[in-house]
Write an enzyme that holds these catalytic residues in place. Structure first.
Site, PDB file in Angstrom:
ATOM      1  N   SER A 137      -6.511  -9.385   6.444  1.00 24.44           N
ATOM      2  CA  SER A 137      -5.947  -9.749   7.752  1.00 24.44           C
ATOM      3  C   SER A 137      -5.246 -11.111   7.756  1.00 24.44           C
ATOM      4  O   SER A 137      -5.328 -11.849   8.739  1.00 24.44           O
ATOM      5  CB  SER A 137      -7.021  -9.688   8.848  1.00 24.44           C
ATOM      6  OG  SER A 137      -7.469  -8.353   9.010  1.00 24.44           O
ATOM      7  N   GLU A 148      -9.621  -0.378  -1.670  1.00 31.06           N
ATOM      8  CA  GLU A 148      -9.255   1.000  -1.316  1.00 31.06           C
ATOM      9  C   GLU A 148      -9.316   1.901  -2.542  1.00 31.06           C
ATOM     10  O   GLU A 148      -9.659   3.077  -2.442  1.00 31.06           O
ATOM     11  CB  GLU A 148      -7.859   1.004  -0.664  1.00 31.06           C
ATOM     12  CG  GLU A 148      -7.934   0.475   0.761  1.00 31.06           C
ATOM     13  CD  GLU A 148      -6.683  -0.251   1.235  1.00 31.06           C
ATOM     14  OE1 GLU A 148      -5.614  -0.079   0.643  1.00 31.06           O
ATOM     15  OE2 GLU A 148      -6.807  -1.025   2.216  1.00 31.06           O
ATOM     16  N   GLU A 203     -11.213 -10.453  -1.488  1.00 32.03           N
ATOM     17  CA  GLU A 203     -10.838  -9.654  -0.313  1.00 32.03           C
ATOM     18  C   GLU A 203     -12.088  -9.005   0.278  1.00 32.03           C
ATOM     19  O   GLU A 203     -12.491  -7.918  -0.161  1.00 32.03           O
ATOM     20  CB  GLU A 203      -9.869  -8.540  -0.726  1.00 32.03           C
ATOM     21  CG  GLU A 203      -8.499  -9.004  -1.117  1.00 32.03           C
ATOM     22  CD  GLU A 203      -7.445  -7.928  -0.836  1.00 32.03           C
ATOM     23  OE1 GLU A 203      -6.532  -8.206  -0.062  1.00 32.03           O
ATOM     24  OE2 GLU A 203      -7.556  -6.815  -1.371  1.00 32.03           O
ATOM     25  N   HIS A 240      -8.556  -2.896  -6.271  1.00 32.13           N
ATOM     26  CA  HIS A 240      -8.477  -3.053  -4.817  1.00 32.13           C
ATOM     27  C   HIS A 240      -9.590  -2.231  -4.156  1.00 32.13           C
ATOM     28  O   HIS A 240      -9.927  -1.150  -4.637  1.00 32.13           O
ATOM     29  CB  HIS A 240      -7.099  -2.600  -4.309  1.00 32.13           C
ATOM     30  CG  HIS A 240      -6.864  -2.988  -2.884  1.00 32.13           C
ATOM     31  ND1 HIS A 240      -7.373  -2.274  -1.828  1.00 32.13           N
ATOM     32  CD2 HIS A 240      -6.217  -4.053  -2.344  1.00 32.13           C
ATOM     33  CE1 HIS A 240      -7.030  -2.874  -0.696  1.00 32.13           C
ATOM     34  NE2 HIS A 240      -6.337  -3.952  -0.983  1.00 32.13           N
ATOM     35  N   LYS A 267       0.853  -1.206   0.000  1.00 31.88           N
ATOM     36  CA  LYS A 267       0.000   0.000   0.000  1.00 31.88           C
ATOM     37  C   LYS A 267       0.885   1.251   0.000  1.00 31.88           C
ATOM     38  O   LYS A 267       1.918   1.241  -0.661  1.00 31.88           O
ATOM     39  CB  LYS A 267      -0.998  -0.050   1.158  1.00 31.88           C
ATOM     40  CG  LYS A 267      -1.773  -1.376   1.162  1.00 31.88           C
ATOM     41  CD  LYS A 267      -2.924  -1.412   2.114  1.00 31.88           C
ATOM     42  CE  LYS A 267      -3.596  -2.783   2.020  1.00 31.88           C
ATOM     43  NZ  LYS A 267      -4.797  -2.903   2.839  1.00 31.88           N
ATOM     44  N   GLY A 278      -7.360  -4.963   6.948  1.00 28.48           N
ATOM     45  CA  GLY A 278      -6.747  -4.065   7.919  1.00 28.48           C
ATOM     46  C   GLY A 278      -7.461  -4.040   9.258  1.00 28.48           C
ATOM     47  O   GLY A 278      -7.206  -3.173  10.092  1.00 28.48           O
TER      48      GLY A 278
HETATM   49  P1  13P Z   1      -4.385  -6.495   5.455  1.00 25.81           P
HETATM   50  O1  13P Z   1      -3.601  -7.763   5.271  1.00 25.81           O
HETATM   51  O2  13P Z   1      -3.638  -5.416   6.141  1.00 25.81           O
HETATM   52  O3  13P Z   1      -5.742  -6.770   6.033  1.00 25.81           O
HETATM   53  O4  13P Z   1      -4.655  -5.928   3.966  1.00 25.81           O
HETATM   54  C1  13P Z   1      -5.198  -6.755   3.021  1.00 25.81           C
HETATM   55  C2  13P Z   1      -5.140  -6.109   1.705  1.00 25.81           C
HETATM   56  O5  13P Z   1      -5.806  -5.129   1.453  1.00 25.81           O
HETATM   57  C3  13P Z   1      -4.221  -6.678   0.704  1.00 25.81           C
HETATM   58  O6  13P Z   1      -4.462  -6.149  -0.548  1.00 25.81           O
END
Ligand code: 13P
Length: 247
Positions: A211, A94, A165, A92, A10, A171
């Site tokens: 996670s 985000e 995901e 993604h 990220k 996260g």
């Molecule tokens: P985390 O492993 O921090 O939950 O993030 C997952 C993610 O968004 C991977 O692209």
């Protein structure tokens, strides 16, 4: 069978030197049993490829849906390929939630990547908490897959990695349980068989993200039989990430 372990750094770390430290800590300790791909911030890529190109495969976290032109701030699939990266994450959650990317744009990115480069696209899909609570997970991932794969021919499907995901697991430290991951995997296979046909059933690469850590990696890989994982937070902690990579 090698599993695909993708690190999504990220927007981390703040300084390139800190990224170098992480890669140096991983070097030599990742045993090569699995395929490890590091996706750092793109601005670090040139240096990382020069210094660690022999040790790791690299990818990027996003791309644009045009190859060149007046698109300030964007980078294109051809640029990514030309620098030596091999993978590109698209869609993604985000990008979808913070940057308001939609399925149509993700579909354009996917088409361009598949038609004009040899990059491997990692297509992220997944429901958010409200959708999960309203029992709409299947509909959400069906819609995302149908829209993002519009006009993508069956023959290209085995070049794509699908990353399930769930947004509520990203996260948060709250990962999807074994039954939820297996359920999602089965749903994805069924949806793709409906879009295409049964012949694609064993040709799809499906990984899990949300996670993932050194404690749950065994459940995801061996319990749920996923083809790999997409790791955020834990990929920035070398000791944890080495354990994940060497599963
Ligand atoms: P985390 O492993 O921090 O939950 O993030 C997952 C993610 O968004 C991977 O692209």
């Amino acid at each position: 069978m090698k599993k695909l372990i993708i690190a999504n750094w990220k927007c981390n770390p703040e300084k390139i030197i800190e990224g170098m430290k992480i890669l140096n800590s991983l070097k030599g300790l990742v045993d090569g049993k699995n395929k490890v791909v590091i996706c750092p911030p793109s601005v670090f890529l040139g240096q990382f490829l020069a210094d660690f190109g022999q040790d790791f495969t690299f990818g990027v976290q996003n791309c644009y849906f045009e190859q060149k032109g007046a698109y300030t701030g964007e980078i294109s699939p051809k640029m990514i390929q030309s620098i030596g990266a091999k993978y590109v994450i698209i869609g993604h959650s985000e990008r979808r939630s913070i940057f308001k990317e939609n399925d149509d744009e993700i579909n354009k990115k996917l088409s361009l990547i598949l038609n004009e480069t040899n990059l491997i696209p990692v297509l992220c899909i997944g429901e958010n908490r409200e959708e999960r609570e309203a029992e709409k997970t299947y509909q959400v991932i069906a819609r995302q897959l149908m829209n993002c794969l519009d006009n993508i021919p069956k023959e290209k499907l085995n070049k794509i990695v699908i990353a399930y995901e769930p947004v509520w697991a990203i996260g948060t430290g709250i990962y999807a349980t074994e039954d939820k991951i297996i359920d999602a995997r089965n749903s994805i296979v069924k949806i793709l068989c409906d879009i295409y046909d049964k012949s694609i059933e064993n040709k799809i690469n499906i990984i899990y993200g949300g996670s993932v850590n050194k404690e749950n990696i065994d459940m995801v890989i061996n319990g749920c039989k996923m083809d790999g994982v997409l790791v955020g937070g834990a990929s920035l902690k070398p000791k944890d990430f080495i354990l994940i990579c060497n599963i």
